[in-house]
Design an enzyme around this catalytic site. Structure first.
Site, short mmCIF file in Angstrom:
data_model
loop_
_atom_site.label_atom_id
_atom_site.label_comp_id
_atom_site.label_asym_id
_atom_site.label_seq_id
_atom_site.Cartn_x
_atom_site.Cartn_y
_atom_site.Cartn_z
N ARG A 74 0.83 -1.10 -0.13
CA ARG A 74 0.01 -0.10 0.15
C ARG A 74 0.95 1.33 0.03
O ARG A 74 1.73 1.41 0.85
CB ARG A 74 -0.83 0.04 1.23
CG ARG A 74 -1.83 1.30 1.44
CD ARG A 74 -1.32 2.08 2.46
NE ARG A 74 -2.07 3.23 2.12
CZ ARG A 74 -2.43 4.10 3.24
NH1 ARG A 74 -2.12 3.82 4.37
NH2 ARG A 74 -3.34 5.12 3.17
N HIS A 118 -2.55 11.55 0.07
CA HIS A 118 -1.90 11.22 1.50
C HIS A 118 -1.47 12.43 1.91
O HIS A 118 0.04 12.65 1.88
CB HIS A 118 -1.12 9.99 1.50
CG HIS A 118 -0.78 9.43 2.75
ND1 HIS A 118 -0.78 8.12 3.18
CD2 HIS A 118 -0.38 10.10 4.01
CE1 HIS A 118 -0.53 7.88 4.46
NE2 HIS A 118 -0.14 8.91 4.78
N GLU A 164 -7.04 9.17 5.83
CA GLU A 164 -7.49 9.80 7.01
C GLU A 164 -7.93 11.29 6.71
O GLU A 164 -7.38 12.28 7.30
CB GLU A 164 -6.30 9.97 7.97
CG GLU A 164 -5.68 8.53 8.15
CD GLU A 164 -4.66 8.28 9.37
OE1 GLU A 164 -4.45 7.49 9.96
OE2 GLU A 164 -3.98 9.55 9.31
N ASN A 294 -6.95 2.70 9.42
CA ASN A 294 -5.61 2.98 10.08
C ASN A 294 -5.94 2.88 11.71
O ASN A 294 -6.68 3.80 11.97
CB ASN A 294 -4.97 4.19 9.47
CG ASN A 294 -4.69 4.31 8.19
OD1 ASN A 294 -4.83 3.32 7.38
ND2 ASN A 294 -4.22 5.82 7.80
N TYR A 296 -4.08 3.11 15.46
CA TYR A 296 -2.77 3.00 16.21
C TYR A 296 -3.17 3.06 17.97
O TYR A 296 -2.33 2.65 18.49
CB TYR A 296 -2.06 4.47 16.13
CG TYR A 296 -1.52 4.22 14.77
CD1 TYR A 296 -0.13 3.77 14.58
CD2 TYR A 296 -1.92 4.90 13.58
CE1 TYR A 296 0.51 3.78 13.25
CE2 TYR A 296 -1.42 4.90 12.30
CZ TYR A 296 -0.20 4.48 12.20
OH TYR A 296 0.48 4.32 10.91
N GLU A 371 -2.92 0.82 8.07
CA GLU A 371 -1.61 1.32 8.92
C GLU A 371 -1.87 0.56 10.29
O GLU A 371 -2.99 0.59 10.83
CB GLU A 371 -1.97 2.61 8.84
CG GLU A 371 -1.25 3.49 7.66
CD GLU A 371 -1.05 4.95 8.02
OE1 GLU A 371 -0.92 5.53 8.96
OE2 GLU A 371 -1.35 5.85 6.91
#
Length: 471
Positions: A74, A118, A164, A294, A296, A371
């Site tokens: 990706r 991005h 995002e 994504n 985290y 991600e």
């Protein structure tokens, strides 16, 4: 330990153009907002001029991807490398570069998964009409997307639109929001967000029209918020935090309209964006094929009442420009039950299982993780090794959460950890490393830019070869 990964699961890794490529002005590429912002920090940390120098090391890096066994890579295309000023002439050398990368990936059995945008808007569009504040930016993006589909769509069948959007819109620097008045800034933000939704819809429809067998979706910054207490107000606040930070965006992509709570907020703040006749039909016509997310960290929230000084809906952004307190809705809190990374992200594999179940049960679309990773300093030993067991432990915990989510019934198709090699962190340069491969450089010393696989590289290679059984 369960081993419930499907036979065709897409094991991969991820990157973005401005963080990995370098060659920021080579072969006709234009400056981007990401370049502009990185140059402001050039005296303190690395900038995007060289980054990881993928622009000159792409063949070597793809060979490492093959050695690791990646099924999918990706990565993002830089809009300003394809169309340097955003909406003018097409740069053939930029197209040639990405053709070389795509062909090399396919020759090594690696599927390209391309992000169109991005964080790196061509800076010429900022100078022309402040980027996303203008509706013209959405149509410039549509044209750029169509160029990519035409040039690469015969070989690239899987696409992501914006990376995002739901987080990017909260970071003034990435959106070029310089308005000091909070209300005016939020009004500007709401209009930019809306134009990005239009751009998303235009790009989705163009993909389905121009790419035979093309599949496309958004890549959102996922959010899982726990209530600070079991007070009903705190439970509601936690849900609203998720709604306002992520799910309003997914709802807009899925249903083609703002959810009721978000439109109420826009009206409370008197920041409803300008919409035109036909927009709703366009937004509703664009059907995403999957959701990329994504992940985290998780968050924690309590209820924050409004008062005379702080009217309902008013937001106060935190120092990281990502999180906010919202009066009448929610206040961010620290979760004392979780450990944090060196850079403050609370580590929580269970939150990933919750997010995957939540999105799949709500939207019933295939999911792919684009991600997930641990950013931390890595030390090169005297004999040239990087022992990053802490990263292996982090990823192993999240793999277990993924396997459990699949057993729960979630249609999870792939996993692309951040990142394939060390790359430029927007605010920590090369001090904050995520990669499976160490890039031998420091912020102010390029050294030899050699590529050194970390212990996590060889661990992930075993994970892939065993389809997740050895982890």
């Amino acid at each position: 330990m369960n081993n419930s990964f499907p036979e065709n699961f897409l094991w991969g890794a991820a990157s973005s153009a401005f963080q990995i490529e370098g060659g920021w002005d080579e072969d006709g590429k234009g400056m981007t907002v990401a370049d502009f912002n990185s140059f402001k920090r050039s005296d303190k940390q690395a900038d995007s001029k060289v980054a990881s120098d993928f622009y000159h090391h792409w063949k070597e890096d793809i060979a490492l991807m093959k050695e690791m066994g990646l099924k999918v890579y990706r990565f993002s295309i830089s809009w300003a490398r394809i169309i340097p000023d955003g909406d003018g002439e097409i740069n053939q050398k930029g197209i040639d570069f990405y053709n070389n990368v795509i062909n090399e990936l396919l020759a090594n059995g690696i599927m390209p998964l391309i992000t169109l945008y991005h964080f790196d808007l061509p800076y010429a569009l900022v100078e022309k009409y402040n980027g996303w504040e203008s509706r013209d930016c959405a149509y410039a993006f549509e044209r750029y997307a169509k160029v990519c589909y035409k040039e690469f769509g015969d070989r690239v069948k899987h696409w992501l639109v914006h990376n995002e959007q739901n987080l990017m819109i909260r970071v003034d620097e990435r959106m070029n929001i310089t308005e000091p008045d909070p209300w005016k800034a939020d009004k500007q933000r709401a209009q930019m967000d809306y134009h990005m939704f239009l751009a998303h819809a235009l790009a989705v429809n163009a993909c389905h029209e121009l790419v035979e067998g093309g599949k496309i979706g958004p890549a959102v910054s996922s959010t899982c918020t726990y209530p600070l207490t079991n007070k009903p107000e705190d439970v509601w606040a936690a849900k609203m935090n998720d709604f306002f930070k992520t799910e309003y965006c997914l709802d807009m992509h899925y249903y083609g309209r703002y959810p009721g709570y978000y439109m109420r907020y826009l009206k409370e703040r008197n920041i409803v964006p300008e919409m035109k006749e036909g927009d709703e039909e366009l937004l509703k016509s664009a059907k995403m094929d999957f959701i990329a997310l994504n992940y985290y960290r998780t968050l924690c929230a309590s209820y924050l009442p409004a008062d005379e000084e702080h009217p309902v809906g008013m937001r106060v952004y935190r120092g990281n420009e990502v999180d906010f307190d919202q009066y009448g809705y929610c206040r961010d809190e620290k979760n004392t039950n979780l450990e944090s990374s060196e850079y403050g992200a609370q580590i929580d594999p269970m939150g990933l299982r919750i997010v995957l179940n939540n999105y799949y049960s709500k939207y019933h679309l295939p999911l792919i993780i684009t991600e997930n990773g641990l950013g931390t300093p890595d030390k090169l030993t005297e004999d040239g090794h990087i022992h990053d067991n802490y990263r292996i432990d982090y990823l192993r915990g999240h793999l277990e959460a993924m396997a459990l989510a699949i057993e729960d019934g979630v249609d999870l198709r792939g996993y692309c950890p951040w990142s394939v090699v060390d790359l430029l962190s927007s605010h920590q340069g090369f001090r904050k490393r995520y990669g499976f491969v160490y890039i031998n450089r420091e912020d102010m010393d390029l050294k030899d830019l050699s590529r050194i696989p970390k212990d996590s590289f060889y661990w992930y290679k075993k994970v892939i070869s065993s389809n997740g059984a050895e982890r």
